[in-house]
Design a protein around this motif. Sequence first.
Motif, PDB file in Angstrom:
ATOM      1  N   UNK A 277       0.828  -1.208   0.000  1.00  0.00           N
ATOM      2  CA  UNK A 277       0.000   0.000   0.000  1.00  0.00           C
ATOM      3  C   UNK A 277       0.863   1.258   0.000  1.00  0.00           C
ATOM      4  N   UNK A 278       1.827   1.331   0.894  1.00  0.00           N
ATOM      5  CA  UNK A 278       2.638   2.547   0.990  1.00  0.00           C
ATOM      6  C   UNK A 278       3.548   2.718  -0.227  1.00  0.00           C
ATOM      7  N   UNK A 279       3.854   1.632  -0.938  1.00  0.00           N
ATOM      8  CA  UNK A 279       4.640   1.747  -2.165  1.00  0.00           C
ATOM      9  C   UNK A 279       3.785   2.225  -3.340  1.00  0.00           C
ATOM     10  N   UNK A 280       2.549   1.769  -3.397  1.00  0.00           N
ATOM     11  CA  UNK A 280       1.698   2.083  -4.548  1.00  0.00           C
ATOM     12  C   UNK A 280       0.872   3.349  -4.358  1.00  0.00           C
ATOM     13  N   UNK A 281       0.534   3.701  -3.118  1.00  0.00           N
ATOM     14  CA  UNK A 281      -0.368   4.817  -2.872  1.00  0.00           C
ATOM     15  C   UNK A 281       0.282   5.846  -1.951  1.00  0.00           C
ATOM     16  N   UNK A 282       1.496   6.238  -2.298  1.00  0.00           N
ATOM     17  CA  UNK A 282       2.195   7.235  -1.500  1.00  0.00           C
ATOM     18  C   UNK A 282       1.528   8.599  -1.513  1.00  0.00           C
TER      19      UNK A 282
END
Length: 339
Positions: free
Chosen positions: A37-42
């Motif tokens: 999540x944190x990689x794709x939706x920063x």
Amino acid sequence: MATVTHSNLKTSLGSLVIGSLAATALSGIVMMQGILYFRMFGKDHLGMKLIVSSIILLDLLHTAMLWTADWMYLVAGFGDMNITNHVFWSAGVSIALTAMTTVIVHFFFTYRLFRLSKGNYFITVPMAIIALLRVGSAFTTAGELKFLGVLHTLPLAVTLGLVLSTALDIMITSGLCIFLRKSRSSGNGSSGRLDHILNSMTLYTIETGMVTCIATAISLIFWLAKPHALIYLGLHFAISKFYANSFLASVNARKLLRAQHVSLSTSGSGALPPVFTNRFIRQSGVSVQPDTVDLTSSKLQITIDKTVDYATDDIPMSSTRTTRSNSATSPMEDVKAKV
């Protein structure tokens, strides 16, 4: 207090160990989905990031409480034949943490249903009330365990919590599926391609909702059938993980849905339902725009040379070559092709 036989003791302790191992494996999946999540939706709104972070933190604390409970049952209580008649404080804390994770996930999907139903309070408000009642019964159970230490003396609170959770899962899943089906168009062409995405959303909603519903229902069955055994508690250890994974999987699925939406948008189809966009939270009255889908990383430049042959009046059938160069860019590596 029920008499614990050697067979029941092995069944109860074995259920706790297996439940803790399964829950720990599911916790690893939660962590992996959190990293994705944190990689794709920063670029997500801060509020959404805090919700995801709280789910991950609650999951880690829940896993720690599970193994603390196992230590108390298997090590500290070694040799005590009546050990399974008690529920230690760590198990009570795990129940409270499960309730906190569950209510966050239930509110999230209730909000999705609220948006998909275009603000239908008649459907979503009762769901929110049930979610609050469910978390209230769980905290009541956890609080009483601190003083009593025996779970089967609280049949009403435990049963009510499991029944409400199962019913709410069914209501939310059914509601999302119904309104997704209503969003389908009856036309052909590009609208048919959008219907294909909505069908995928419906199937995905059923699968994620069914996992949590089945896990809760099985735990309820064992609680009602064998309240003095700890099979239901071993199953309850994994329920929190199922809810956390259901939430994170639903959030991360936006990337694939948007990629499909981009291909549909280029062909002139309609937009996705707002429930699957990135506008879960608004800031200062302004909607947060969805992330763009970057399917590739570099640029492609194609140079096209056109050759035109023509004849003039003073020079019969004389050919003169004229070249025009057009260029187009697309996101890939720099490459030249001549036509």
